[in-house]
Structure formats: structure tokens, C-alpha cells
Design a protein around this motif. Sequence first.
Motif, PDB file in Angstrom:
ATOM      1  N   PRO A  84     107.807-103.807  85.555  1.00 56.30           N
ATOM      2  CA  PRO A  84     106.994-102.607  85.416  1.00 56.30           C
ATOM      3  C   PRO A  84     105.507-102.956  85.382  1.00 56.30           C
ATOM      4  N   ILE A 109     101.837-101.481  84.478  1.00 56.23           N
ATOM      5  CA  ILE A 109     101.175-100.363  83.814  1.00 56.23           C
ATOM      6  C   ILE A 109      99.677-100.593  83.907  1.00 56.23           C
ATOM      7  N   ALA A 156      96.125 -98.762  82.985  1.00 55.89           N
ATOM      8  CA  ALA A 156      95.522 -97.614  82.320  1.00 55.89           C
ATOM      9  C   ALA A 156      94.021 -97.755  82.265  1.00 55.89           C
ATOM     10  N   ALA A 172      95.024 -91.847  77.623  1.00 59.80           N
ATOM     11  CA  ALA A 172      96.356 -92.022  78.212  1.00 59.80           C
ATOM     12  C   ALA A 172      97.374 -92.382  77.143  1.00 59.80           C
ATOM     13  N   ILE A 196     101.089 -93.996  77.190  1.00 61.49           N
ATOM     14  CA  ILE A 196     102.120 -94.561  78.053  1.00 61.49           C
ATOM     15  C   ILE A 196     103.128 -95.298  77.199  1.00 61.49           C
ATOM     16  N   TYR A 212      95.321-109.449  88.483  1.00 59.46           N
ATOM     17  CA  TYR A 212      94.331-108.631  87.784  1.00 59.46           C
ATOM     18  C   TYR A 212      93.139-109.448  87.272  1.00 59.46           C
ATOM     19  N   LEU A 226      93.359 -98.042  73.539  1.00 62.01           N
ATOM     20  CA  LEU A 226      92.150 -97.917  74.351  1.00 62.01           C
ATOM     21  C   LEU A 226      91.140 -97.088  73.571  1.00 62.01           C
ATOM     22  N   SER A 250      87.697 -96.732  74.532  1.00 65.48           N
ATOM     23  CA  SER A 250      86.542 -96.212  75.271  1.00 65.48           C
ATOM     24  C   SER A 250      86.931 -95.752  76.661  1.00 65.48           C
ATOM     25  N   LYS A 251      86.096 -94.918  77.219  1.00 67.25           N
ATOM     26  CA  LYS A 251      86.358 -94.341  78.539  1.00 67.25           C
ATOM     27  C   LYS A 251      86.382 -95.376  79.644  1.00 67.25           C
ATOM     28  N   ALA A 281      87.207 -98.639  79.198  1.00 64.74           N
ATOM     29  CA  ALA A 281      88.113 -99.767  78.942  1.00 64.74           C
ATOM     30  C   ALA A 281      89.355 -99.645  79.817  1.00 64.74           C
ATOM     31  N   GLU A 282      89.983-100.768  80.052  1.00 66.51           N
ATOM     32  CA  GLU A 282      91.178-100.748  80.918  1.00 66.51           C
ATOM     33  C   GLU A 282      92.209-101.752  80.429  1.00 66.51           C
ATOM     34  N   VAL A 283      93.473-101.384  80.568  1.00 67.93           N
ATOM     35  CA  VAL A 283      94.512-102.356  80.269  1.00 67.93           C
ATOM     36  C   VAL A 283      95.562-102.324  81.370  1.00 67.93           C
ATOM     37  N   ASP A 284      96.000-103.510  81.757  1.00 71.21           N
ATOM     38  CA  ASP A 284      97.067-103.632  82.747  1.00 71.21           C
ATOM     39  C   ASP A 284      98.159-104.459  82.108  1.00 71.21           C
ATOM     40  N   THR A 285      99.291-103.840  81.874  1.00 69.90           N
ATOM     41  CA  THR A 285     100.344-104.574  81.177  1.00 69.90           C
ATOM     42  C   THR A 285     101.609-104.598  81.994  1.00 69.90           C
ATOM     43  N   LYS A 286     102.288-105.703  81.940  1.00 68.86           N
ATOM     44  CA  LYS A 286     103.482-105.876  82.765  1.00 68.86           C
ATOM     45  C   LYS A 286     104.500-106.722  82.028  1.00 68.86           C
ATOM     46  N   ALA A 304     106.421-101.451  76.114  1.00 76.54           N
ATOM     47  CA  ALA A 304     104.968-101.534  76.240  1.00 76.54           C
ATOM     48  C   ALA A 304     104.411-100.142  76.017  1.00 76.54           C
ATOM     49  N   THR A 305     103.322-100.047  75.329  1.00 74.88           N
ATOM     50  CA  THR A 305     102.688 -98.743  75.162  1.00 74.88           C
ATOM     51  C   THR A 305     101.187 -98.867  75.350  1.00 74.88           C
ATOM     52  N   VAL A 306     100.600 -97.754  75.796  1.00 76.37           N
ATOM     53  CA  VAL A 306      99.154 -97.638  75.825  1.00 76.37           C
ATOM     54  C   VAL A 306      98.849 -96.327  75.121  1.00 76.37           C
ATOM     55  N   GLY A 307      97.936 -96.348  74.182  1.00 76.09           N
ATOM     56  CA  GLY A 307      97.650 -95.107  73.484  1.00 76.09           C
ATOM     57  C   GLY A 307      96.308 -95.181  72.785  1.00 76.09           C
ATOM     58  N   GLN A 308      96.092 -94.239  71.912  1.00 76.05           N
ATOM     59  CA  GLN A 308      94.837 -94.228  71.182  1.00 76.05           C
ATOM     60  C   GLN A 308      95.103 -93.978  69.697  1.00 76.05           C
TER      61      GLN A 308
END
Lengths: 482, 430, 253
Positions: free
Chosen positions: A407, A409, A411, A416, A418, B45, B338, B340-341, B343-348, B364-368
Motif C-alpha cells: 500500500p 499512502i 498525504a 487528511a 487515512i 520518495y 500532519l 501544517s498545510k 507538510a507531507e508524509v508518504d507511508t508504505k 498505517a494512519t495519517v491524521g491530525q
Amino acid sequence: MSKESNYIEKLLSRDYEHGFTTDIETESLPCGLTEDTVRAISAKKNEPKFMLEWRLQAFRHWLTMREPNWSSVVHPPIDYQAISYYSAPKNAADAPKSLDEVDPELLRTYEKLGIPLREQEMLAGVAVDAVFDSVSVATTFKKKLGELGIIFCSFSEALQEHPDLIKEYLGSVVPYKDNFFATLNSAVFSDGSFVYIPKGVRCPMELSTYFRINAISTGQFERTLIIADEGSYVSYLEGCTAPMRDENQLHAAVVELIALKDAQIKYSTVQNWYPGDKEGKGGIYNFVTKRGECRGDNAKISWTQVETGSAITWKYPSCILKGDNTVGEFYSVALTNNYQQADTGTKMIHLGKNTKSTIISKGISAGKGQNAYRGLVQVAAGADNARNYTQCDSLLLGDKCGAHTFPYIEAKNPTANIEHEATTSRISEDQLFYCRQRGISAEDAVSMIVNGFCKEVFKELPMEFAVEAQKLLGVSLEGSVG
Amino acid sequence: MNELEQHMAQLAGAKVPAIERLRKEALVRFNDKGYPDLRDEDWKYTNVNPMVSKDFNLKVEEVSLKQEQLQAHLLTDLDAHRLVFVNGVFTPDLSQVSNASGLTLMSMAQALNEGNEVLLAHLGQYADQQAAGFVNANTAWMEDGIFVHVTEGQTKSIYALFLHVGEGKASYPRNLIVVENNSECTLIENHVGLDAGSYASTGIMEAVLEPNSVLRHFVVQQHSPKAYSVADHFIQQEAHSQYYTYNFQWGSRLARQDINVNLAGQGAHCSLDGLYMGRERQHLDTHSRIDHMVSHCTSHEDYKGILDDRSRAVFNGKVFVHPDAQKTDANQQNKNLLLSKQAEVDTKPQLEIYADDVKCAHGATVGQLDETSLFYLQSRGIDLTTAKDLLTFGFAHDVVNRVPCEELRTYLEKMLMEQLTHGDNIREFL
Amino acid sequence: MLEIKNLHVGLEGEKEILKGIDLSVKAGEVHAIMGPNGSGKSTLANILAGREGYNVTDGTVQYQGNNLLDKSPEERAWEGLFLAFQYPVEIPGVNNIYLLKAGLNAMRKHHGLDELDAMDFLALVKDKMKALKMDEAFLYRAVNEGFSGGEKKRNEILQMAILEPKLAILDETDSGLDIDALKIVAEGINALRSPERALVLVTHYQRLLDYVKPDFVHVLSQGKIIKSGGSELALELEKSGYSWIDDSQRADS
């Protein structure tokens, strides 16, 4: 080997039921692919000029491309010059005006497959477009749908009758340069289905295409285009089978879905192409590009697939969530047995605000089968409040198979949300013993547990398809109670 | 002799043929493969061009450090052997190593020069020779680091402090840890940039855990915000050995860490915990690969990330279950925040499974930050900025809290607080 | 109904767990098998139900006059042997009611009876559920998934009530139940007591026996039945605990 795997083996070793061939006179192009092939296909179909130009652009671009090698599938090199790019039943050359003109041998073929094409014999509520090798041989319920302004016909016919719609939408989701197989399809596609649902219309029946590869050495390259205009709804089903042949056959289709403002498209597939024999000989290479775009606000696209056939499956039905408040869904069951390989998953591209996506993927690996989930969830910088939930579960039946999860991901927006979860397990001895203690035979217990594993996906399928899907997995029908 | 050859002739162990050969072979591979680029799936990345295109120096002038500059990082409360490295080179004056039975402990340069037999038996055996160019570069130019060989019992902790000062140095730290049957070792690695210099660090650690041994390994990466760092860890685990690692990263302009664990003996267990925190334009990349080679092994991985400003994080966790590695139990978690507007995360998270009797899971999660919690704190009279810092601290502290070493935990809390924009405001709450 | 003679059982490739069990159970009787942890109680229950992974090294088990040990678990179930599990298993995605119906119909088919249709079956289940104070929603949840400990145990008793076994073995059915749940479960068990049916209660504690009075109590320790008696033996055990067993065994050896 444990006893449990013996039961599983027995369950899985059933023969392919759709392996017969139809003896019918066909007209085919000789094997090989040049610009002349592309021109010949276009000429046969008497296409408008823009179509030929588009095909040629695609072909020229294809010549500069290489076959992708990033997925985990392995196969011997494909000789693109050894394939015939066009095959059609002979007397279908002039498209039949009504079912009475369709070759009775063809009607019998579809009946044998459980798809009667005579409207009075059909399940009420399902309209069928039957594609045999390269061409559409029959489309049912056209008249009834026409009264609502719904267009449901073969792609060839749509090119003659509705060229403006095609010109506007074709390639707008999957451009001809998209990827190796989609580009090849753009150059040589022969037929497929076309659907247009006008503004505010809720399509009263399931639309369905039934694909059948019959001829030897033939590739099938169909193209499906579905447009749901503002506020409309359509549920579309797709089924596929092919005869048992020792050599591999290529199926490289493209499906494009466009959902405008407030529209909904539900697309379901039960894919049962010939998977090859137990030693991995023969079978279909199913390299398919499917993508939908929620172009307007509040649109929704939902993909459901049950993939049990093909020697190799390589497909990622995807959603581009462009409009605000749009929704994308992907529900998948993929079974690989013997030497089958599946590399499948989805891409959810969140572009609009308040977009939502759900991914439920169930992979079952048995024998020496390899099953990979490959998915991308991407949240663009401007896609505020995007939500994604992903669940990928793998069930392993046997110690020679493999289950893989890839997967991605990405962001780029701090609002977001996810969530991704994945598990891999096998049927436990405890589960099996428990069922058997309650009087259920080991084989039934295995199929019951497998069925339970897939339940979240099966419940997304329209009723008729759910039954077929469960049968495909060798599962007696659950839900007949209560 | 050109400059590079001259440099190599002066490196530690140059007179030991086996080591010379190791370096030369690595150099050939390096010249052949070079550095990875974005087309490489494992580097999809992370663009290392800004790092590898810069001219860093293999040698810089020696610097003298003032005690007060490093006091904060010495962890004087901790009862440990301390080895301090300045710009990659062992500095005996700042170090404190006592004799202990069952333990051989020295700088890597010394071990290389001595041609230590245990070192020769293991060095370069686990670092994947097919791996990215950085691994080959390190083996070719490895400079200093620590060599630990535990033969019996449980030693007191080993604290390796890598300090960086000034501009332009390219260091190649190299560590080798050999933990023999039934013995235990605790290693703390701390990488600190004392000023805001631009430099590069390309490190490798190899560790061998023999049957029934235990290694606890703490890594704190707080390089200068202009530094570039790449670190590869290779852990070889035999039957019933246990490896616990805790990784904290908030330094470097660009940082990449790879952890490779090879579970080669039945009953082995590894546990990987980590926290990465990015600010400004930092790019922090964590890759892990756990190979379940045999049956009955367990692995556990739990990483958290916090990204602010324009920072970007990459997480890639691969669990590979080889054929016949039955009864594997593997789980993996990666949670990202995350802030800030930009910022970026790429998770695998990734599972590749070739055995059937296994239990594997990942998430895996992305959130605030949780709105309700923020509102709750605000309704109790805490201003929004402080509330945000408090919750962020809480998210991160969860990982710090798992560290089973009190002195290190206290130190980490202090460093963590400094990473928060208004860290001072929240001190009173904790 | 059940005749166990000199039964020796070990785990595959490992040491012996049951070291010569003799037990005779007749129709209409209720037996309790008690013993400390690790005495082999659950092994005995599992081996009777046909669980794989055990090795019978000696002895015989006759059930209704036939050799029980060479039958598959499902055949034993069809012939009326029921095991209430100590740890009921979760089966995701499979409806509870579906499992019940599939089990019952497989058994009816074995006996040459017509399979029950959905309506008749539902009526039967609802009736039984009422007695066990179970909510109908149970039927449509996945088998044991997300059930509390008490719910799982009640579900076992529901299955037993529907399958109407001839010989029911209840493995630690009282464990993890609060007093109210225990009473409900005990009522369920008592409702099944009949002259044609035998019950074997496997339990560590005596408290279930306050509500389901056994005709015979056997004490199992280190793989052997070291004492048998009437229901008063259970009370004795409750008073003095299992330590006297260890003592008496130590004295033996």
C-alpha cells in the motif's frame, strides 16, 4: 501436508466449467501489428476520421513504450506480432438488427454460459451486451432503455450514432498515453460497450456486458465508456469467460467511467477468464486499465470485483475524486490457485474537498498462487478533509502460495484522515474443528469460512452476481437463512 | 597516487590485508553502482542528489570543544562506558571506558589497525553488498566508530556520542557489535550537531546476536538542520536472541535510516520502536526490512511521525516471510500526525508472505490532533497553541515512554521539548 | 453409552497426558470430571470429540457400542456427541444462524431426515433462545465474533439445545460467567437432562455443580482418575481444595 490442506485442495481442484469452444466461422485479421492493422480495424468498422487519427496517435506512441516490469507478476515475453487483433463471427459483419439475425450457435454459446440473450428468457432487470471475441453480437432491452433516453449499445454502434459523445469523453479519464497496455488498447480496440445515462435518470435495470474470448491466437481489446450525466444512477455488471487453450491469450481492456455532478456509477465485475491448467499452462493474461472520475461535486463511483480467473491479473480500478464531496469505493476479492498470479488493487486520488474513499480487499491464495494487493491513496494539497479507510486481508490456503501487500499512502494535506489496516492469516485448526464438531463436514467448513472471509465484498454485489461469485469460490450459498 | 588513493592509504587498517581487500572491493562496487536515484523503488520518495552532489571533505581541521558545549549531551547521570567522537574521530579525552570482564570495547579505528580477529570474522558480513551506494561508500571509507564484543554476562551500558562541529566534513562511522551466547548488551548512539554546520554522515552498524543473547539499541539522531545523514543498520539474529531498538530522529536536512533485521534462528524476536519529527524543510526517511527466514520468530514494529512546516517524512516498513518460516508472528504500526498545510508524509507498510501458518498485520494512519481533545483543553482555559503543543508532546511521548532507561528518557524529554515551537509553555503541565 | 477403557493419550510426539482412564457413562446420567489445571480434563474432552493432534497409545473408547476413535469429528457430531468448547472459536463473516442451520441439517441428512427450511428453523431457534434469554440479534452476528465471555458460553448452550445431543460434554462451561449468567446456563443444561441423554461436565470449580447436580463425580489428576464418588465428593473438594490430591499422590510415590 496437514489434513486441512487436503480439504482445501479438494475444494479448489474443481474443473473450469466454461472451457468449451464454439465452432463458428470467423473472419480474422492475420497475426501481426502495424499501422496497417490499425487502419484495417478502423476501416472494418467504418469509423469517423477522428477515431482513426486517435488510434494512430496511440499506435505511434505505443511504439516508443516498454512493457512495464514494476509489478510482481512474471511471465514469458509476449510476442505482439503473434496475435490477431481482430476476430469476428462471420455473419456478424453487418451488425445484426435483432436477435433473430444472431447466429443460433452464438445464442447457444451464451445460453451454455448461463447468459440467455432472448429477452423473454432473461432475468428481468438485467440488460446484456454480449461481446464475442472482438465484436458485440447482441444488446438486449435497447428499446426499453431508449425510452428513458439511456444509450446502451456496442462501442462500434455508438461511434456511428453518437460520435460527439465519444469525441468528448473518450480518453478523458484514461488518455491514450496512459500506460503500455492502455495505449495498445487505444490503437487496436475492436469493440466494447457504451453507456450514457441522461440527466436525472435512474437506470431501472442492471446493465451488463458479457465478454467471451473464443478464437485461437486472438487478443481481446475492448473499450468500455460509461457516462453518468448529472444526478443519474447506473449499476453496471461485467462477466468474462474463455475456452481452455494451451497458449496464453492477451486481454487488454480499458474501462472509463465519468460521473458528473450528483451522479453515481456502480461497476461490478466477476472475472472468470480461463486460468490455465494445474501446471500453469495456458490461461488469459488479463492486463486491464479501469479508471473512473468523479468529475462533478457529490459524485460517487464504486468498483466491486471478484477475480477468480486468468493466469495473470493486472488491474487497478481507480477513482479520481475531482469534485467536492465525491466518494470512491473499491471492494475486491481475488483468488489465485495453482500457478495463477494476481497483482491488483486500486488508486484513490483525492483532489476535491471533503472527498471520501473506502478500500476493502480480500486476497485468497492457494496452491502455488501469488496474490498481491497494490494500492495508492493520494491526498493532494488542496483536498481538505479527505478521508480514507483501507482494509486488506489475505487468507493463505497452503504452504506454497504467497500473499503480498504494497500500500502506498501519500498525504499532502494536514486535514487528511487515512487509516490502513492489513492482516494475513490462514484458516485455523480451531475454526475447522469447531465447525466439524457441530456436524459440518471439513470441506463445507472450509468453504463456509472462505465465504465468511469475503462477505464484506459479496454484499456489495448485485444479487445475481453474488450468487455466481459464491459459486465460483466453491461456496454453498450463505444467507438463504434469515 | 591521487587524492582518494592517498586518503585510503591513511585509513585505519590500511596495513591489514583483509581490511584493505574489503575496502577495495567495496570501492569497485561503489564505482559500478553509484548512488541510488528516484527510479529505484526503495528511493522513490527521497532524492539524495542534494547530498551526493555536494563536495564534502574526507578530512577537516581538528577542532577543540569546550566542556559547556557538550555538557548537555554527556548523560553524566548514566552509569555507562562513554565513547565520544568528534567529526567522526574517536576522542579519548572526552571518553570514559573502564575495564570489564566479558567485554571487549574499543574504537573501530583501533580494532581495524589491530586487525582484531573477531572483527575480521564479522565485519562486512551482514551489510548487504547489493544495497544502495551508501553501504559500499561506508565500507570503502569507514573511519571510526565502536567495536563491541560481549562474551559473557550483562555489561553496563555503552554510550557512543557522535558530535559534529563546523562545516564540510564527510564522516563514515562504522559500528560492529557482537553479542555472544547468553549475554546482553545495551548500546546508546547519539548523533549531535553542535552548531548549524553543513556536513554529511554515512554510517553503518552491523550487529550479531548469537543464540539467547539480547541487544538493546537506542539511536538518537539530532544532526544539524543543515546536515545530511544516511545510516544503515544490519542485525543478524540467531535462535532465541532478542533485539530491541528505539529510534528518535529530528535532526538533518535530509536523513535516511535503514534497519535490516535478519531473523535467522528459531525463536528470535525483534522489536522496532521509533519516532520521527520534521520541521522546516526537513526530509526524514525511515526504511525497515524484517526478514523472517525461519519458523517461530516474532517481530514488532511501531513508528510514529510528526510533520510540521514544509517537512516531509517517508516510512517504508517491509516484512518478508520466507518459505517455511511458519508460525511467524509479525505486526507493524505507523501513525503520522500532519501539523501544517505544507507538510507531507508518504507511508508504505508492506507485507510479502511466502508461508501459510503465519499471523501478520500492519496498520498505517495519517491524521491530525483530535479536535475534541483540543476543545477540552481550551475549555479548561489553555490557549490553543499550548494545547496543540501538549497534545503533540503526548503523541510523541508515548514512544519516549517506552524507553527502558530512565536517564535517557529524561534526556529525550528535554530534547523533545526543545523541538516543539513553544516547548517552554508546556513544561509546567508535565 | 460411553465406555472408556485404559485410555492413554499423548500430544503428537510429546509426553503422555492421559495415563489410563476408565470411565463408564450410561444414558440418563450426569457425570462431573473435576481436577486441577493441567490434569488432562480438556484433553479428555477434546479426544472424545475427535480433535486432531493427539496420539492414542493404548486403550479403547466405545460409544453406543461402536469404536469412537476411528470416526471423524463430524461423524461423532451426527451420532449425537456434542462438545461445548472452553474457548468457543470466532469465525468472521459467518452468521451464527447459518452455522447452526448447517450443523443441524447435516445431522438430519445423516439420519435420512428432510432438511429444515428457513422458516421452520427460525421458529425452532427463537423458541430455544427465549429460554436462554438471548437476544435475536445474536443470530445475525458472526459466530462468536465480538461476543462477551458469557455470550459465547450461552451460545454454546444454544447450539446444544438445537442439536439435541445424546452425549454432551461441557468443557469448563462455567468459567468466566457471573452468577446470573451461570444460573441461566445451568437452567439450559438442566432443561436438557433426560433419561435418554448423558452429560459430562468438565470443571475446575464446584460452583456449576450447585445448580446442575451430578450423579457421579470423578477427580482427575496427572492423567488418572484418582477418586470417584457421588455429588458429595465435589463439596469435599470445594472445602479442602486440590492440595490433598497432591499430598495423597506424593504419599503414594
